[in-house]
Design an enzyme around this catalytic site. Structure first.
Site, PDB file in Angstrom:
ATOM      1  N   CYS A  56      -2.827   8.559   3.903  1.00 39.65           N
ATOM      2  CA  CYS A  56      -2.658   8.107   2.514  1.00 39.65           C
ATOM      3  C   CYS A  56      -3.874   8.441   1.665  1.00 39.65           C
ATOM      4  O   CYS A  56      -3.755   8.679   0.465  1.00 39.65           O
ATOM      5  CB  CYS A  56      -2.403   6.601   2.476  1.00 39.65           C
ATOM      6  SG  CYS A  56      -0.870   6.103   3.290  1.00 39.65           S
TER       7      CYS A  56
ATOM      8  N   GLU B  53       0.871  -1.179   0.000  1.00 37.55           N
ATOM      9  CA  GLU B  53       0.000   0.000   0.000  1.00 37.55           C
ATOM     10  C   GLU B  53       0.901   1.219   0.000  1.00 37.55           C
ATOM     11  O   GLU B  53       1.571   1.505   0.993  1.00 37.55           O
ATOM     12  CB  GLU B  53      -0.934   0.031   1.206  1.00 37.55           C
ATOM     13  CG  GLU B  53      -1.890   1.211   1.168  1.00 37.55           C
ATOM     14  CD  GLU B  53      -2.857   1.244   2.328  1.00 37.55           C
ATOM     15  OE1 GLU B  53      -3.067   2.345   2.879  1.00 37.55           O
ATOM     16  OE2 GLU B  53      -3.405   0.186   2.683  1.00 37.55           O
TER      17      GLU B  53
END
Length: 477
Positions: free
Chosen positions: A278, A244
């Site tokens: 994020c 990720e």
């Protein structure tokens, strides 16, 4: 100041290397702990401990492993405030915000571990009258979990449940910028020796861990550059990786929504945790029909995001994690202004101690600017006015990143069109919405590997089949 230690095989141990550095409180710029730099020897010890413990852990009944995890989750919940205060000291997150994320992560840990009770680790398929196939899901073995600094505790808890409940053991390497809360978390986990291990340090620990021959899975969250190296290394050894990586998440605001209420929602998505998420909203595309009112409301709301030390109850924005991160944010804003952007509020480094930056709204931006193409990871909301919802979707899709996206609309057809944005998760009218059944895989440079619900168990296990036929008949000759 104390020097932090590694947890290896159930015991706390000093690093094999004497090299260490100061951990700095980003709100005060004061050193608060010494962090080991890390070494391959530390990693070898931790991986060996995880390897030794794995078979016994995997042999426990699934229900027993789940019970262990849920019991420790309850203990962690009792210490949510303490963990949030440690996060505040080391990376600046306001305590109230940190506590809410720790509490949410505890629920995630419990729910994701409980998923193991219904996951099909074994099933039998009848092939014919005299043969059958057993389809098995085996644990991989020892897994590496390398996490970033923005959500130290929540990131670890969000990953551990399926890995442990499936029968794997783990070695965790948290960011060198936020190791204190994770070290305390591992004191509270208190699982059988070697099931969870902690190695501290920077790349001197992270690289040998990601490349260790006995690590069967690397679960990495971090930058695109580092993620590429982790993925390439895993591919070289034919080991699994879940990555990720970065994001430059768009938000599309349609003409029919309430501009004031939506501006408040976008402000939260852009500024919470000082923009260090994020999935922060980093590109805002708003329909021209409501753009003026939306921007005015966004500027007004941004002014209410008071910044300061996260221990103060009225602080909404803590500092950025480091001076370097603040310099990056400032660089992105300066680049935008030089290319014609307008600062509507914020945009100036405050004259005070600490790595603070105010909530900032930019208009007159375009895709030539860093704030529209590169991950900023700061409290910025760059706004682009579009002439139609279709244009908003099209421009939102112009990115090498594909982590998440958000769309605000009251039009059912536009709600359906939101899925055209290439992203692992798309939220319509509720940023960060969803539930435990969600599964996603990042697109583009944002990573690879599906996670969430049963997909996390698929990633944590290896499939195998055993075909069993009737024994050959005895000869009557």
């Amino acid at each position: 100041m104390r020097t932090l230690q590694n947890l290896i095989g159930g015991g706390w141990r000093d690093s094999a290397s004497p090299e260490a550095f100061d951990l700095v409180n980003p709100a005060t710029e004061e050193a608060i702990a010494r962090v080991p730099g890390g070494s391959p020897e530390d990693v070898d010890r931790a991986v060996e401990a995880a390897h030794r413990a794995q078979s016994a852990w995997a042999e426990l009944p699934v229900a027993e492993r789940v019970a262990w995890i849920r019991a420790r989750a309850d203990v962690i919940a009792e210490h949510a405030e303490e963990l949030a205060e440690l996060e505040c000291r080391e990376m600046g997150k306001p305590v109230a915000l940190g506590r809410s994320f720790v509490e949410g992560a505890v629920d995630t840990l419990k729910n994701s571990a409980t998923e193991a009770l219904s996951y099909e680790f074994e099933r039998t398929v009848v092939v014919s009258d005299d043969s059958r196939v057993r389809v098995l899901r085996h644990p991989l073995g020892a897994a590496a979990v390398i996490t970033p600094w923005n959500f130290p505790v929540a990131m670890v808890l969000g990953i551990l449940g399926p890995l442990l409940a499936a029968g794997n053991t783990v070695v965790v390497k948290p960011s060198e910028r936020s190791p204190m809360a994770v070290a305390r978390l591992f004191e509270l986990l208190d699982l059988p020796a070697g099931v969870v291990n902690l190695v501290l340090g920077d790349v001197r620990a992270g690289q040998p861990l990601a490349e260790h021959e006995r690590i069967q899975l690397v679960h990495f969250t971090g930058s695109v550059g580092a993620g590429r190296r982790v993925g390439a290394g895993a591919g070289e050894r034919l080991h699994r990786s879940v990555l990720e990586l970065g994001g430059k998440d768009p938000v599309v605001v349609d003409a029919g929504v309430d501009p004031v209420a939506t501006a408040s929602a976008v402000a939260f998505g852009a500024f919470v945790n000082t923009g260090q998420i994020c999935t922060s909203m980093e590109r805002v595309y708003v329909h021209r029909a409501i753009a003026a009112e939306f921007v005015e409301a966004l500027v007004e709301v941004a002014g209410t995001y008071a910044f300061g030390d996260g221990r103060a109850p009225d602080t909404v924005l803590g500092p950025l994690v480091s001076e370097g991160q603040r310099d990056l944010v400032r660089h992105h804003v300066d680049d935008a202004v030089q290319r014609g952007a307008t600062v509507r509020t914020g945009g100036v480094v405050p004259e005070r101690r600490g790595f603070f930056y105010p909530a900032t709204v930019l208009t007159d931006v375009d895709e030539s600017m860093l704030v529209m193409t590169e991950e900023t990871f700061g409290p910025l909301a760059p706004v682009v006015v579009v002439d139609s919802f279709e244009e908003g979707i099209e421009r939102a899709s112009r990115s090498r990143f594909g982590l998440a996206a958000t769309v605000y609309t009251d039009d059912p057809e536009h709600m359906a069109a939101a899925e055209r944005i290439p992203a692992g998760v798309t939220w319509v009218n509720q940023w960060q919405g969803g539930g435990p059944e969600m599964v996603y895989e990042p697109a583009g440079d944002s990573g690879m590997g599906a996670t969430g619900a049963r997909a996390s168990y698929d990633a944590a296990t290896r499939s195998a089949s055993v075909h069993i036929a009737a024994a050959p008949a005895r000869s009557t000759a």
